[in-house]
Motif scaffolding. Structure first.
Motif, mmCIF file in Angstrom:
data_model
loop_
_atom_site.group_PDB
_atom_site.id
_atom_site.type_symbol
_atom_site.label_atom_id
_atom_site.label_comp_id
_atom_site.label_asym_id
_atom_site.label_seq_id
_atom_site.Cartn_x
_atom_site.Cartn_y
_atom_site.Cartn_z
ATOM 1 N N ARG A 1 0.838 -1.215 0.000
ATOM 2 C CA ARG A 1 0.000 0.000 0.000
ATOM 3 C C ARG A 1 0.866 1.256 0.000
ATOM 4 N NH1 ARG A 1 -3.998 0.392 4.405
ATOM 5 N NH2 ARG A 1 -4.876 1.976 3.063
ATOM 6 N N VAL A 2 1.937 1.246 0.777
ATOM 7 C CA VAL A 2 2.820 2.410 0.820
ATOM 8 C C VAL A 2 3.531 2.555 -0.526
ATOM 9 C CG1 VAL A 2 4.835 3.440 1.941
ATOM 10 C CG2 VAL A 2 3.078 2.303 3.324
ATOM 11 N N TRP A 3 3.938 1.455 -1.140
ATOM 12 C CA TRP A 3 4.609 1.497 -2.432
ATOM 13 C C TRP A 3 3.683 2.087 -3.499
ATOM 14 C CZ3 TRP A 3 9.459 1.472 -3.502
ATOM 15 C CH2 TRP A 3 9.907 1.244 -4.792
ATOM 16 N N ARG A 4 2.400 1.713 -3.467
ATOM 17 C CA ARG A 4 1.433 2.301 -4.403
ATOM 18 C C ARG A 4 1.309 3.802 -4.161
ATOM 19 N NH1 ARG A 4 -1.036 -2.571 -3.617
ATOM 20 N NH2 ARG A 4 -2.422 -1.809 -1.991
ATOM 21 N N GLN A 5 1.333 4.210 -2.897
ATOM 22 C CA GLN A 5 1.254 5.629 -2.576
ATOM 23 C C GLN A 5 2.454 6.384 -3.159
ATOM 24 O OE1 GLN A 5 1.247 6.608 1.611
ATOM 25 N NE2 GLN A 5 1.346 8.803 1.186
ATOM 26 N N ARG B 1 2.272 7.353 -6.777
ATOM 27 C CA ARG B 1 1.314 8.419 -7.109
ATOM 28 C C ARG B 1 1.610 9.732 -6.392
ATOM 29 N NH1 ARG B 1 -2.662 4.136 -5.520
ATOM 30 N NH2 ARG B 1 -2.930 2.899 -7.383
ATOM 31 N N ALA B 2 2.646 9.759 -5.575
ATOM 32 C CA ALA B 2 2.895 10.920 -4.719
ATOM 33 C C ALA B 2 3.401 12.115 -5.523
ATOM 34 C CB ALA B 2 3.909 10.562 -3.629
ATOM 35 N N PHE C 1 4.107 13.395 1.817
ATOM 36 C CA PHE C 1 3.961 11.952 1.610
ATOM 37 C C PHE C 1 3.972 11.201 2.940
ATOM 38 C CE2 PHE C 1 6.459 8.040 1.642
ATOM 39 C CZ PHE C 1 5.600 7.201 0.956
ATOM 40 N N SER D 1 0.723 11.387 4.998
ATOM 41 C CA SER D 1 -0.565 11.156 4.352
ATOM 42 C C SER D 1 -0.716 9.725 3.865
ATOM 43 C CB SER D 1 -0.716 12.121 3.172
ATOM 44 O OG SER D 1 0.233 11.812 2.177
ATOM 45 N N GLY D 2 -1.875 9.464 3.281
ATOM 46 C CA GLY D 2 -2.136 8.183 2.644
ATOM 47 C C GLY D 2 -1.833 6.993 3.536
ATOM 48 N N ALA D 3 -1.342 5.937 2.930
ATOM 49 C CA ALA D 3 -1.051 4.693 3.656
ATOM 50 C C ALA D 3 0.175 4.834 4.548
ATOM 51 C CB ALA D 3 -0.844 3.554 2.664
ATOM 52 N N HIS D 4 1.122 5.705 4.183
ATOM 53 C CA HIS D 4 2.372 5.809 4.935
ATOM 54 C C HIS D 4 2.142 6.271 6.369
ATOM 55 C CE1 HIS D 4 6.166 7.401 6.417
ATOM 56 N NE2 HIS D 4 6.746 6.502 5.652
#
Length: 126
Positions: free
Chosen positions: A42-46, A49-50, A82, A85-88
């Motif tokens: 999930r973090v890699w996908r983020q 797109r970051a 980054f 936010s998001g999954a990270h």
């Protein structure tokens, strides 16, 4: 050692100053390492797109409970946005209790020098 190779979501302009960030994490237990691995996709996908992400890679030695990250960013602010936010954000907070040790290094480089070598990252991490 599993490696997520250097990926470039947003190629930087030539001859531009970039902000490079390297980290090393060691978990307390093998279970902590497995949790780290489970949260990685999930973090890699983020990262892919970051905004402001110029490149990233991850090396993992799960049986040694150690992980390294290496990334390049448009600015320290892009990296900070980054990280929070998001999954990270939730992944980092959720793993805090699992961490035995960590190290961080940040420096500037030319976009012409990307990707930064793992040897350089490890040298800067000490």
């Amino acid at each position: 050692m599993p490696v997520l190779p250097w990926t470039t979501p947003n190629p930087p302009p030539p001859s531009t100053e970039v902000h490079v960030f390297a980290s090393r994490f060691e978990t307390r237990t093998l279970l902590g390492a497995l949790v780290f691995l489970a949260r990685t996709p999930r973090v890699w996908r983020q990262v892919s797109r970051a905004p402001g992400a110029y490149g990233a890679s991850l090396k993992a030695e799960p049986f040694k409970r150690t992980f390294w990250t290496l990334s390049a960013w448009e600015s320290p602010r892009a990296l900070g946005d980054f990280a929070r936010s998001g999954a990270h954000g939730p992944a980092a907070r959720g793993l805090a209790a699992q961490m035995k040790d960590s190290g961080f290094a940040a420096w500037t480089a030319s976009s012409d020098d990307l990707p930064v070598s793992w040897a350089e990252a490890r040298r800067r991490l000490g």
